[in-house]
Scaffold this active site. Structure first.
Site, PDB file in Angstrom:
ATOM      1  N   HIS A  94      -4.103   4.384  -6.120  1.00  0.00           N
ATOM      2  CA  HIS A  94      -3.568   4.048  -4.802  1.00  0.00           C
ATOM      3  C   HIS A  94      -2.271   4.801  -4.506  1.00  0.00           C
ATOM      4  O   HIS A  94      -1.183   4.296  -4.800  1.00  0.00           O
ATOM      5  CB  HIS A  94      -3.280   2.549  -4.722  1.00  0.00           C
ATOM      6  CG  HIS A  94      -4.486   1.684  -4.649  1.00  0.00           C
ATOM      7  ND1 HIS A  94      -5.013   1.219  -3.456  1.00  0.00           N
ATOM      8  CD2 HIS A  94      -5.292   1.189  -5.620  1.00  0.00           C
ATOM      9  CE1 HIS A  94      -6.073   0.472  -3.694  1.00  0.00           C
ATOM     10  NE2 HIS A  94      -6.270   0.438  -5.008  1.00  0.00           N
ATOM     11  N   CYS A 118      -9.818   3.943  -3.495  1.00  0.00           N
ATOM     12  CA  CYS A 118     -10.421   2.790  -4.166  1.00  0.00           C
ATOM     13  C   CYS A 118     -11.722   2.403  -3.458  1.00  0.00           C
ATOM     14  O   CYS A 118     -12.710   3.135  -3.537  1.00  0.00           O
ATOM     15  CB  CYS A 118      -9.414   1.649  -4.233  1.00  0.00           C
ATOM     16  SG  CYS A 118      -9.807   0.389  -5.470  1.00  0.00           S
ATOM     17  N   GLU A 166      -0.818   5.076  -1.706  1.00  0.00           N
ATOM     18  CA  GLU A 166      -0.036   4.317  -0.723  1.00  0.00           C
ATOM     19  C   GLU A 166       0.812   3.238  -1.371  1.00  0.00           C
ATOM     20  O   GLU A 166       1.706   2.674  -0.731  1.00  0.00           O
ATOM     21  CB  GLU A 166      -0.967   3.710   0.340  1.00  0.00           C
ATOM     22  CG  GLU A 166      -1.706   2.445  -0.054  1.00  0.00           C
ATOM     23  CD  GLU A 166      -2.916   2.681  -0.952  1.00  0.00           C
ATOM     24  OE1 GLU A 166      -3.619   1.702  -1.275  1.00  0.00           O
ATOM     25  OE2 GLU A 166      -3.177   3.847  -1.338  1.00  0.00           O
TER      26      GLU A 166
END
Length: 225
Positions: free
Chosen positions: A197, A89, A199
């Site tokens: 994302h 991002c 994560e």
């Protein structure tokens, strides 16, 4: 071999803890946390992550000010030595602004912030970051961005497509990105920038765990090496 990673924090980063937790959960070793104002990184790092957020409030251009932070000189040098660097991002924006990746991230085509889980197609399953996926596989990863519209000139787009450097592609139009590109690799394959994302998709409690395999594949390859 013990896996040693670092997560860089800029003023305005808000996904640095998420990234650190993901790396620790998958590798079993907590990453070092590095403030952007530091000038040096340890030379024995195996992995560097630039997290999401709004570095410097996106006041100038997303990632533009962070790209001039002192630590980025060390990140660029590490990448040039072959150390894997993941930018997610805002981290992707920093990578393009620092010249480690081609192109730029513009305002979303619909001019709104997008926050939802999207489907991606794995375009390149041969890189360090994508080796645990299958080429053509569909995975589900969350996005949360206002400036995720990937842009590059046609010559650059043709080159990165021809070189197999598109890592991920949106299955549906999400933000106006040219050719629906969601993630791009550098020429050497050790730098990946992506707007989604991974994560945030580490365990089923997050709503899915497709992001976990990105870290698992990279860490397994690095530890084995």
């Amino acid at each position: 071999m013990a896996f040693r990673s670092a997560v860089i924090t800029f003023p305005g980063s808000n996904c640095d803890r998420d990234m650190a937790v993901a790396l620790e959960q998958v590798s079993g070793v907590a990453p070092i946390r590095v403030w952007h104002g530091h000038a040096e990184l340890p030379e024995d790092l195996d992995f560097i992550a630039l997290p999401g957020g709004f570095s410097y409030g996106d006041y100038l251009r997303s990632g533009a000010m962070a790209a001039t932070s002192p630590i980025m000189r060390s990140v660029v040098k590490a990448a040039e030595r072959g150390v894997p660097v993941l930018g997610v991002c805002n981290g992707f924006q920093v990578l393009t602004e620092s010249g480690l990746l081609p192109g730029a991230l513009l305002r979303n085509a619909n001019q709104t912030f997008i926050c939802r889980t999207v489907e991606l197609t794995v375009e390149n399953a041969q890189s360090l970051f994508t080796s645990s996926y299958a080429a053509g596989e569909t995975i589900r990863i969350p996005v949360a961005h206002h400036d995720g519209n990937y842009f590059a000139d046609e010559q650059t787009l043709d080159r990165i497509e021809g070189d197999g450097r598109v890592a991920f592609r949106y299955r549906d139009t999400v933000n106006g990105s040219q050719r629906d590109i969601a993630g791009v690799l550098n020429e050497a394959g050790n730098v990946l920038g992506m707007m989604p994302h991974p994560e945030r998709a580490i365990e089923e409690a997050h709503g899915g765990s497709d992001g976990r395999r990105l870290f698992e594949g990279a860490i397994a390859a690095l530890v084995k090496a």
